[in-house]
Design an enzyme around this catalytic site. Structure first.
Site, PDB file in Angstrom:
ATOM      1  N   HIS A 185      -0.630   0.040  -9.767  1.00 49.93           N
ATOM      2  CA  HIS A 185      -1.371  -0.868  -8.882  1.00 49.93           C
ATOM      3  C   HIS A 185      -1.855  -2.099  -9.659  1.00 49.93           C
ATOM      4  O   HIS A 185      -3.058  -2.382  -9.704  1.00 49.93           O
ATOM      5  CB  HIS A 185      -2.548  -0.146  -8.208  1.00 49.93           C
ATOM      6  CG  HIS A 185      -3.030  -0.855  -6.967  1.00 49.93           C
ATOM      7  ND1 HIS A 185      -3.459  -0.194  -5.847  1.00 49.93           N
ATOM      8  CD2 HIS A 185      -3.150  -2.179  -6.672  1.00 49.93           C
ATOM      9  CE1 HIS A 185      -3.834  -1.079  -4.920  1.00 49.93           C
ATOM     10  NE2 HIS A 185      -3.652  -2.290  -5.402  1.00 49.93           N
ATOM     11  N   ARG A 200       0.842  -1.195   0.000  1.00 47.68           N
ATOM     12  CA  ARG A 200       0.000   0.000   0.000  1.00 47.68           C
ATOM     13  C   ARG A 200       0.884   1.255   0.000  1.00 47.68           C
ATOM     14  O   ARG A 200       1.944   1.284   0.638  1.00 47.68           O
ATOM     15  CB  ARG A 200      -0.896   0.035   1.241  1.00 47.68           C
ATOM     16  CG  ARG A 200      -2.061  -0.935   1.175  1.00 47.68           C
ATOM     17  CD  ARG A 200      -3.106  -0.549   0.128  1.00 47.68           C
ATOM     18  NE  ARG A 200      -4.260  -1.437   0.114  1.00 47.68           N
ATOM     19  CZ  ARG A 200      -4.412  -2.464  -0.726  1.00 47.68           C
ATOM     20  NH1 ARG A 200      -3.494  -2.746  -1.634  1.00 47.68           N
ATOM     21  NH2 ARG A 200      -5.504  -3.208  -0.677  1.00 47.68           N
TER      22      ARG A 200
HETATM   23  P1  NDP Z   1      -2.209 -11.487   4.829  1.00 49.70           P
HETATM   24  O1  NDP Z   1      -3.203 -10.876   5.738  1.00 49.70           O
HETATM   25  O2  NDP Z   1      -2.412 -12.886   4.353  1.00 49.70           O
HETATM   26  O3  NDP Z   1      -0.763 -11.444   5.536  1.00 49.70           O
HETATM   27  C1  NDP Z   1      -0.252 -10.321   6.176  1.00 49.70           C
HETATM   28  C2  NDP Z   1       1.144 -10.633   6.709  1.00 49.70           C
HETATM   29  O4  NDP Z   1       1.697  -9.446   7.289  1.00 49.70           O
HETATM   30  C3  NDP Z   1       1.116 -11.691   7.818  1.00 49.70           C
HETATM   31  O5  NDP Z   1       2.222 -12.548   7.673  1.00 49.70           O
HETATM   32  C4  NDP Z   1       1.268 -10.863   9.100  1.00 49.70           C
HETATM   33  O6  NDP Z   1       1.927 -11.524  10.149  1.00 49.70           O
HETATM   34  C5  NDP Z   1       2.162  -9.731   8.596  1.00 49.70           C
HETATM   35  N1  NDP Z   1       2.016  -8.552   9.468  1.00 49.70           N
HETATM   36  C6  NDP Z   1       0.911  -7.813   9.702  1.00 49.70           C
HETATM   37  N2  NDP Z   1       1.175  -6.818  10.567  1.00 49.70           N
HETATM   38  C7  NDP Z   1       2.478  -6.949  10.889  1.00 49.70           C
HETATM   39  C8  NDP Z   1       3.341  -6.232  11.738  1.00 49.70           C
HETATM   40  N3  NDP Z   1       2.912  -5.177  12.459  1.00 49.70           N
HETATM   41  N4  NDP Z   1       4.624  -6.625  11.835  1.00 49.70           N
HETATM   42  C9  NDP Z   1       5.077  -7.703  11.137  1.00 49.70           C
HETATM   43  N5  NDP Z   1       4.303  -8.430  10.306  1.00 49.70           N
HETATM   44  C10 NDP Z   1       3.020  -8.054  10.190  1.00 49.70           C
HETATM   45  O7  NDP Z   1      -2.047 -10.510   3.599  1.00 49.70           O
HETATM   46  P2  NDP Z   1      -1.813 -10.850   2.055  1.00 49.70           P
HETATM   47  O8  NDP Z   1      -0.522 -11.555   1.932  1.00 49.70           O
HETATM   48  O9  NDP Z   1      -3.023 -11.467   1.478  1.00 49.70           O
HETATM   49  O10 NDP Z   1      -1.722  -9.357   1.457  1.00 49.70           O
HETATM   50  C11 NDP Z   1      -0.801  -8.404   1.944  1.00 49.70           C
HETATM   51  C12 NDP Z   1      -1.149  -7.032   1.387  1.00 49.70           C
HETATM   52  O11 NDP Z   1      -0.803  -6.944   0.021  1.00 49.70           O
HETATM   53  C13 NDP Z   1      -2.631  -6.670   1.408  1.00 49.70           C
HETATM   54  O12 NDP Z   1      -3.051  -6.240   2.680  1.00 49.70           O
HETATM   55  C14 NDP Z   1      -2.696  -5.566   0.380  1.00 49.70           C
HETATM   56  O13 NDP Z   1      -2.487  -4.321   0.999  1.00 49.70           O
HETATM   57  C15 NDP Z   1      -1.523  -5.869  -0.551  1.00 49.70           C
HETATM   58  N6  NDP Z   1      -1.973  -6.247  -1.890  1.00 49.70           N
HETATM   59  C16 NDP Z   1      -1.515  -5.524  -2.969  1.00 49.70           C
HETATM   60  C17 NDP Z   1      -1.862  -5.880  -4.249  1.00 49.70           C
HETATM   61  C18 NDP Z   1      -1.331  -5.138  -5.427  1.00 49.70           C
HETATM   62  O14 NDP Z   1      -1.749  -5.403  -6.548  1.00 49.70           O
HETATM   63  N7  NDP Z   1      -0.412  -4.226  -5.265  1.00 49.70           N
HETATM   64  C19 NDP Z   1      -2.745  -7.011  -4.496  1.00 49.70           C
HETATM   65  C20 NDP Z   1      -3.156  -7.705  -3.316  1.00 49.70           C
HETATM   66  C21 NDP Z   1      -2.785  -7.315  -2.061  1.00 49.70           C
HETATM   67  P3  NDP Z   1       1.227 -12.776  10.906  1.00 49.70           P
HETATM   68  O15 NDP Z   1       1.163 -13.859   9.863  1.00 49.70           O
HETATM   69  O16 NDP Z   1       2.151 -13.097  11.987  1.00 49.70           O
HETATM   70  O17 NDP Z   1      -0.128 -12.298  11.330  1.00 49.70           O
HETATM   71  C1  OXD Z   2      -5.854  -5.964  -3.101  1.00 46.99           C
HETATM   72  C2  OXD Z   2      -5.324  -5.060  -4.131  1.00 46.99           C
HETATM   73  O1  OXD Z   2      -5.872  -5.624  -1.926  1.00 46.99           O
HETATM   74  O2  OXD Z   2      -5.596  -5.292  -5.329  1.00 46.99           O
HETATM   75  O3  OXD Z   2      -6.258  -7.083  -3.494  1.00 46.99           O
HETATM   76  O4  OXD Z   2      -4.593  -4.132  -3.805  1.00 46.99           O
END
Ligand code: NDP
Ligand code: OXD
Length: 310
Positions: free
Chosen positions: A273, A225
């Site tokens: 994006h 993000r």
């Molecule tokens: P998940 O919710 O599956 O995973 C999030 C990960 O981040 C987990 O491993 C979590 O740790 C870790 N995390 C969260 N907070 C912290 C913190 N404070 N410190 C350390 N680690 C932390 O998310 P996704 O993998 O599905 O997606 C990640 C992000 O990617 C989405 O939220 C979105 O913003 C972005 N995204 C972007 C896209 C694009 O096209 N650019 C497309 C899709 C998504 P734990 O496992 O220990 O809880």
């Molecule tokens: C998502 C994205 O969150 O596309 O899936 O950014």
């Protein structure tokens, strides 16, 4: 069951309404703005809803985010607090993110920006780089997307690290967790990939202090993000050479304003994006399945934890 759909582009909203209606025979799918009798709406399917959009549906059973992140839903200060939020995730999204991360890590690893610059000057300039096992890549966030991206990088041979909130074990990836593991994770990362969700804890994490902890000349890839990044800190780090190159897929304001300095910065690659945009037909099927399961059982696999923010 009634479903109200909202995306910022009106034509896209109508497209999603028609597609979901086709996948949910017997249900009533309408555009959120056209939803009469709001108290009869059971589900809202949204991308970047406007403040107050969801509060008027008093009997909502769940909100579906058309995407993996739920930050765009939680950003609504009038959001009803007790309604579950369902993420849209799946193999398609994960595969796309693997491809994006592999592409941009390899591009930085093989110094393609400098190679292309040499080509533009008709300069036969061989750039010899270390082999992947001698290059350390760190992935912040080891959820659906981060774990898959880290696994792909490890399979390509990179010395791969990952960082998450809780402890993880991933084949081929050296995992670090929590604040206690953060500095050790960063120390020595030649290429850093951000795949964290946007929460109060992660907003602004890509900042000057973090950049200083990376080796001089490191590269940064932000595909999570925009507000994870303190933009001025990145520009200063690029200008000083602390950071060599950045690939940015996400921004504070999207679309990135045409006069934004990132567009023309020689060390920045901008993508709009698209790191992992689920194709709408696949996303529609995932959403319809989740809605049908939720309607039947009161829950489904992809319900997010709104309190922790992801
Ligand atoms: P998940 O919710 O599956 O995973 C999030 C990960 O981040 C987990 O491993 C979590 O740790 C870790 N995390 C969260 N907070 C912290 C913190 N404070 N410190 C350390 N680690 C932390 O998310 P996704 O993998 O599905 O997606 C990640 C992000 O990617 C989405 O939220 C979105 O913003 C972005 N995204 C972007 C896209 C694009 O096209 N650019 C497309 C899709 C998504 P734990 O496992 O220990 O809880
Ligand atoms: C998502 C994205 O969150 O596309 O899936 O950014």
């Amino acid at each position: 069951m009634r479903v109200a759909v909202y995306l910022p582009a009106e034509d896209k909203t109508q497209w999603w309404v028609d597609m979901l209606q086709g996948l949910l025979p017997g249900w009533d799918v309408v555009s959120l703005d056209a939803a009469a009798d709001p108290e009869t709406v059971d589900f809202a399917v949204v991308w970047r809803p406007r403040t107050g959009d969801l509060a008027r549906f008093r009997n909502l059973r769940a909100i579906v985010s058309i995407g993996a992140g739920i930050d765009h839903v939680l950003a609504d200060s009038e959001l009803p607090s007790d309604v579950p939020i369902i993420r849209t995730v799946g193999a398609d999204l994960t595969q796309r993110m693997r491809e994006y991360v592999a592409l941009h890590v390899l591009r930085h690893h093989r110094d393609m920006p400098r190679q292309l610059l040499a080509q533009a000057q008709n300069d036969w300039h061989a750039i010899v780089v270390p082999v992947a096992p001698n290059r350390t890549v760190g992935v912040m966030g080891l959820g659906n997307l981060g774990a898959a991206a880290a696994t792909t990088l490890a399979q390509l041979g990179f010395a791969t690290r990952g960082w998450s909130k809780s402890e993880k074990t991933i084949d081929g990836v050296t995992c670090f967790a929590g604040q206690g593991g953060f500095d050790t994770f960063l120390d020595g990362c030649d290429i850093l990939v951000n795949l964290l969700p946007l929460t109060d804890q992660t907003r602004g994490l890509l900042n000057a202090s973090l950049f200083r902890k990376l080796p001089k000349g490191a590269c940064v890839i932000n595909c999570a993000r925009g507000p994870h990044l303190v933009e001025d800190d990145l520009v200063a780090a690029l200008d000083s050479g602390q950071i060599k190159q950045a690939t940015l897929d996400v921004f504070h304001i999207e679309p990135l304003p045409t006069d934004h300095p990132f567009w023309s910065h020689p060390a920045v690659t901008v993508t709009p994006h698209v790191a992992s945009q689920i194709d709408a037909a696949t996303g529609g099927r995932l959403i319809a399945n989740n809605l049908m399961t939720f309607a039947k059982t009161g829950t489904c696999d992809d319900v997010a934890d709104a309190e922790r923010g992801y």
